[in-house]
Design an enzyme around this catalytic site. Structure first.
Site, PDB file in Angstrom:
ATOM      1  N   HIS A 174       0.697  -1.614  -0.174  1.00 46.21           N
ATOM      2  CA  HIS A 174      -0.325   0.262   0.106  1.00 46.21           C
ATOM      3  C   HIS A 174       0.701   1.326  -0.017  1.00 46.21           C
ATOM      4  O   HIS A 174       2.376   0.851   0.416  1.00 46.21           O
ATOM      5  CB  HIS A 174      -1.166  -0.203   0.942  1.00 46.21           C
ATOM      6  CG  HIS A 174      -1.951   0.621   0.626  1.00 46.21           C
ATOM      7  ND1 HIS A 174      -1.205   2.497   1.684  1.00 46.21           N
ATOM      8  CD2 HIS A 174      -3.329   1.074   1.422  1.00 46.21           C
ATOM      9  CE1 HIS A 174      -2.384   3.016   1.579  1.00 46.21           C
ATOM     10  NE2 HIS A 174      -3.552   2.557   1.366  1.00 46.21           N
ATOM     11  N   ASP A 300     -11.765   2.739  -1.039  1.00 47.25           N
ATOM     12  CA  ASP A 300     -10.759   3.463  -0.180  1.00 47.25           C
ATOM     13  C   ASP A 300     -10.823   3.562   1.061  1.00 47.25           C
ATOM     14  O   ASP A 300     -10.535   5.649   1.098  1.00 47.25           O
ATOM     15  CB  ASP A 300      -9.341   4.086  -1.099  1.00 47.25           C
ATOM     16  CG  ASP A 300      -8.229   4.252  -0.457  1.00 47.25           C
ATOM     17  OD1 ASP A 300      -7.757   3.854   0.102  1.00 47.25           O
ATOM     18  OD2 ASP A 300      -7.453   5.177  -1.459  1.00 47.25           O
TER      19      ASP A 300
HETATM   20 CA    CA Z   1      -6.067   3.291   0.183  1.00 46.52          CA
END
Ligand code: CA
Length: 336
Positions: A174, A300
């Site tokens: 990430h 997200d």
């Molecule tokens: Ca993220």
């Protein structure tokens, strides 16, 4: 059925430790200061995300999921996690985060699954924590890109790659802010965060692993690269052609030790969530490049809005929506 595969949380102890690190001047973590200094500033509207939504693993999160039409979240610690701390503090915060997250998964097994946090600063301990996290029911591990300016192709991190491969736990790489050695040209125009700096640095991370031959040594290692693969699908043709030129010129051979063209590893070892990138032409392009079995939906959360991302994704003409929305995530992360 709609599973969102890149959804964030934080623990109170993590945020407290971040505050203390900022108070101490965060030596060697200039990008972190820009990133988290922003989110911990109560004068910033988006700072409320850190204070409220990231910390919630219950009613508020479920309400936003229900409003958005998200059936399940795959949750993991928000960037940059524990990678900014000394090894021992990072290890303790990661272990506590894994206990908290796995508890939330047990409380809401139909709505939540999770990935483990580890402190790569202590690779052997991190490998052990990965095994413990699997026992807790977590389905993989997140690495918030560089650790103190180092990447997973560094030989020191081999124990983590070995553990992830042998335990069958995917590594989700990430984004975070670029390291100090890369930061200045981004920061001068305030491009170090999600507008551009995140994907640039994270794509670099993935490419370092590929060209250095990590996947020759760990052929079954699964890497998950969000934000539609951080741009790499768009580049594969050019990367492969230019790699073949470099591999044939003596001076670059020591650096490019992978046995095959980079694109082959990308299409065998990588899985691609659509986090914050549910944009019709981009998603269809990536589906065309990586195939319908490697692409999966993500929101997200809480940085993006569940409803808005679900609505945007709903307008995409996918070859196989069932694979995109849940079948691929269930297979790759071995969800129940
Ligand atoms: Ca993220």
């Amino acid at each position: 059925m709609r599973i969102a595969t890149e959804e964030a949380f934080a623990t109170p102890a993590l945020i407290g430790a971040w505050r203390k690190l900022l108070d101490d001047g965060a030596p060697g973590e200039s990008g972190f200061k820009l990133l988290i200094g922003f989110f911990l500033n109560p004068g910033v509207e988006r700072a409320a995300i850190i204070g409220e939504q990231l910390l919630d693993l219950g009613e508020l999160r479920l309400k936003h999921m229900d409003e958005g039409g998200v059936d399940k979240q795959l949750i993991f610690i928000t960037s940059p996690g524990v990678q900014v701390f000394a090894a021992d503090l990072g290890r303790r915060l990661a272990e506590e985060a894994n206990d908290i997250l796995s508890g939330a998964v047990r409380a809401h097994p139909d709505r939540f699954d999770g990935l483990a946090a580890i402190a790569p600063q202590a690779p052997d301990d991190a490998a052990k924590e990965l095994e413990r996290a699997k026992g807790l029911g977590l389905k993989g591990v997140v690495i918030n890109s560089h650790t103190k300016g180092e990447y997973l192709d560094n030989a020191a991190y081999r124990p983590i790659l070995e553990a992830a491969e042998s335990l069958g736990m995917p590594i989700y790489i990430h984004p975070r802010n670029p390291p100090p050695s890369m930061l200045q040209p981004f920061a001068e125009r305030h491009l170090e965060r999600s507008l551009w700096g995140f994907q640039t640095e994270t794509a670099l991370h993935a490419l370092r692993m590929i060209v250095s031959g990590v996947f020759d040594d760990f052929p079954k290692l699964k890497i998950v690269l969000g934000h539609l693969g951080e741009g790499l699908p768009f580049w594969l043709d050019r990367i492969d052609r230019h790699f073949s030129w470099g591999a044939n010129s003596g001076d670059t051979v020591p650096f490019w030790t992978a046995k095959r063209p980079p694109g082959e590893y990308f299409l065998e070892n990588f899985y691609i969530p659509s986090s914050g990138h549910n944009w019709d032409p981009a998603v269809r392009f990536v589906e065309e490049v990586v195939g319908e079995d490697r692409l999966m939906f993500a929101v997200d959360y809480p940085y993006e809005n569940c409803r808005a991302q679900v609505d945007q994704a709903g307008a995409i003409t996918l070859k196989n929506p069932e694979k995109f929305y849940h079948l691929n995530a269930e297979r790759v992360f071995k969800l129940n």
